[in-house]
Design an enzyme around this catalytic site. Sequence first.
Site, PDB file in Angstrom:
ATOM      1  N   ASP A  93      10.840  -0.835  -3.216  1.00  0.00           N
ATOM      2  CA  ASP A  93       9.629  -0.473  -3.211  1.00  0.00           C
ATOM      3  C   ASP A  93       9.209   0.941  -3.765  1.00  0.00           C
ATOM      4  OD1 ASP A  93       7.056  -0.068  -2.480  1.00  0.00           O
ATOM      5  OD2 ASP A  93       7.083  -0.287  -0.205  1.00  0.00           O
ATOM      6  N   LYS A 146       0.168  -6.882   5.398  1.00  0.00           N
ATOM      7  CA  LYS A 146       0.205  -5.810   6.598  1.00  0.00           C
ATOM      8  C   LYS A 146      -1.300  -6.220   7.477  1.00  0.00           C
ATOM      9  CE  LYS A 146       2.189  -1.762   4.867  1.00  0.00           C
ATOM     10  NZ  LYS A 146       2.878  -2.150   3.692  1.00  0.00           N
ATOM     11  N   ASN A 155      14.088  -7.609   6.589  1.00  0.00           N
ATOM     12  CA  ASN A 155      14.618  -7.084   5.672  1.00  0.00           C
ATOM     13  C   ASN A 155      14.890  -5.819   6.407  1.00  0.00           C
ATOM     14  OD1 ASN A 155      11.785  -6.561   4.783  1.00  0.00           O
ATOM     15  ND2 ASN A 155      12.669  -4.650   4.702  1.00  0.00           N
ATOM     16  N   ASP A 181       1.358  -4.535  -2.718  1.00  0.00           N
ATOM     17  CA  ASP A 181       1.057  -4.138  -1.220  1.00  0.00           C
ATOM     18  C   ASP A 181      -0.080  -3.275  -1.158  1.00  0.00           C
ATOM     19  OD1 ASP A 181       1.249  -3.178   1.350  1.00  0.00           O
ATOM     20  OD2 ASP A 181       3.283  -1.976   1.158  1.00  0.00           O
ATOM     21  N   ASN A 190       6.198   2.289  -4.149  1.00  0.00           N
ATOM     22  CA  ASN A 190       5.186   2.824  -3.647  1.00  0.00           C
ATOM     23  C   ASN A 190       4.023   3.286  -4.808  1.00  0.00           C
ATOM     24  OD1 ASN A 190       6.982   3.413  -0.788  1.00  0.00           O
ATOM     25  ND2 ASN A 190       4.753   2.342  -0.649  1.00  0.00           N
ATOM     26  N   LYS A 202      13.639   2.549  -0.826  1.00  0.00           N
ATOM     27  CA  LYS A 202      12.585   3.322  -1.373  1.00  0.00           C
ATOM     28  C   LYS A 202      13.015   3.995  -2.600  1.00  0.00           C
ATOM     29  CE  LYS A 202       9.433   2.644   1.900  1.00  0.00           C
ATOM     30  NZ  LYS A 202       7.963   2.277   1.550  1.00  0.00           N
TER      31      LYS A 202
HETATM   32 MG   LIG Z   1       5.317  -1.167   0.396  1.00  0.00          MG
END
Ligand SMILES: [Mg+2]
Length: 347
Positions: free
Chosen positions: A181, A254, A123, A231, A183, A152
């Site tokens: 995302d 990650k 992506n 995440d 966050n 974002k």
């Molecule tokens: Mg993230």
Amino acid sequence: MSLDLQFRPFELELEQPFESGDATITTREGFLIRAEFQEVVGIGEATPLPGWTESLEDCECALEEAVDAADDGSGAVLDAVEDTAAARHGVSLAIADCYATRGARPLYQYLGDGSRVARVPVNSTVGDDDADATAAAARDAVDRGFRSCKLKVGRRSVDEDLTRVERVREAVGDDVEVRVDANGSWTFDEAVEAIRGLDDADVSIVEQPLPAGALEGHADLRGRGPKIALDEGLLEHGVDAICEASAADVLILKPMALGGLDVAREVVTWTDELGLESLVTTTIDGVVARTAAVHLAASVPDVPPCGLATGELLKTDLGRDPVLFEKGAAVVPQAKGLGIDDVWGAT
Ligand SMILES: [Mg+2]
């Protein structure tokens, strides 16, 4: 028969300052690791990211202990880095590179079921900006071949973000995957409102809508259209708790934050059995860790588009990037091991 382990520090310049947690960083500092076993050399990278991994200092201490463990032949090399994710990533990667190279296989085949994979989808990431600039950046990514855009969100009001997303959908057309995302920046009510609008814009995945601690909240947000991806939440809770709470459809892996490719592979195997999807992203790493993340992604069957095209965030790097990105995919290196040229002697 013994393992020779060495490491040395590096510092890479970022193209743009990057906000990570409370800090703004302009460089990425870490350690290159070199493992030699039976005359085969493997390379690893430990690049801590505060908030996600141990500090640079703790990483260095753990690596020193790992070197001591290798030197005294105790075999406790990975024990020395057990509690330091980035250090463990670096050491375990160098050893895995050795083994895959000895077996004359590319690393992803050593990690996975051994089948050949030519490419993994990736992506693009579009940062926070006003609606015009966001739509233009997404269009530009599609023009460069990306078929998946991650935006974002969460810095602006939900209304503003939904306008941005609608404009992006118009700009990229119906065939391109759009994700967001947040966050962890929304309240539950904001997330409910946002997800309603995101579903209308055919957004496929909402990453971390609520703060990392909110397991039940994330469970409540599932089934409203877009898939819920965790995440930050994966790091805080681990797979067990997330599955027990049915808090996610997708897990974002990650490898640097999880403590290595082998740990990430365990998560993949597990989530696969439970019917969750996994995808792979980097933590803005040097070329060694980025290439390792490509191999990890290539070992995941039918992996969704991954956040692997992050090399352009760096102004300087550890060496030549062996991964070609084209048409929204990473071309997976097929040389044995990681497939990285000798970076130990370079820079
Ligand atoms: Mg993230």
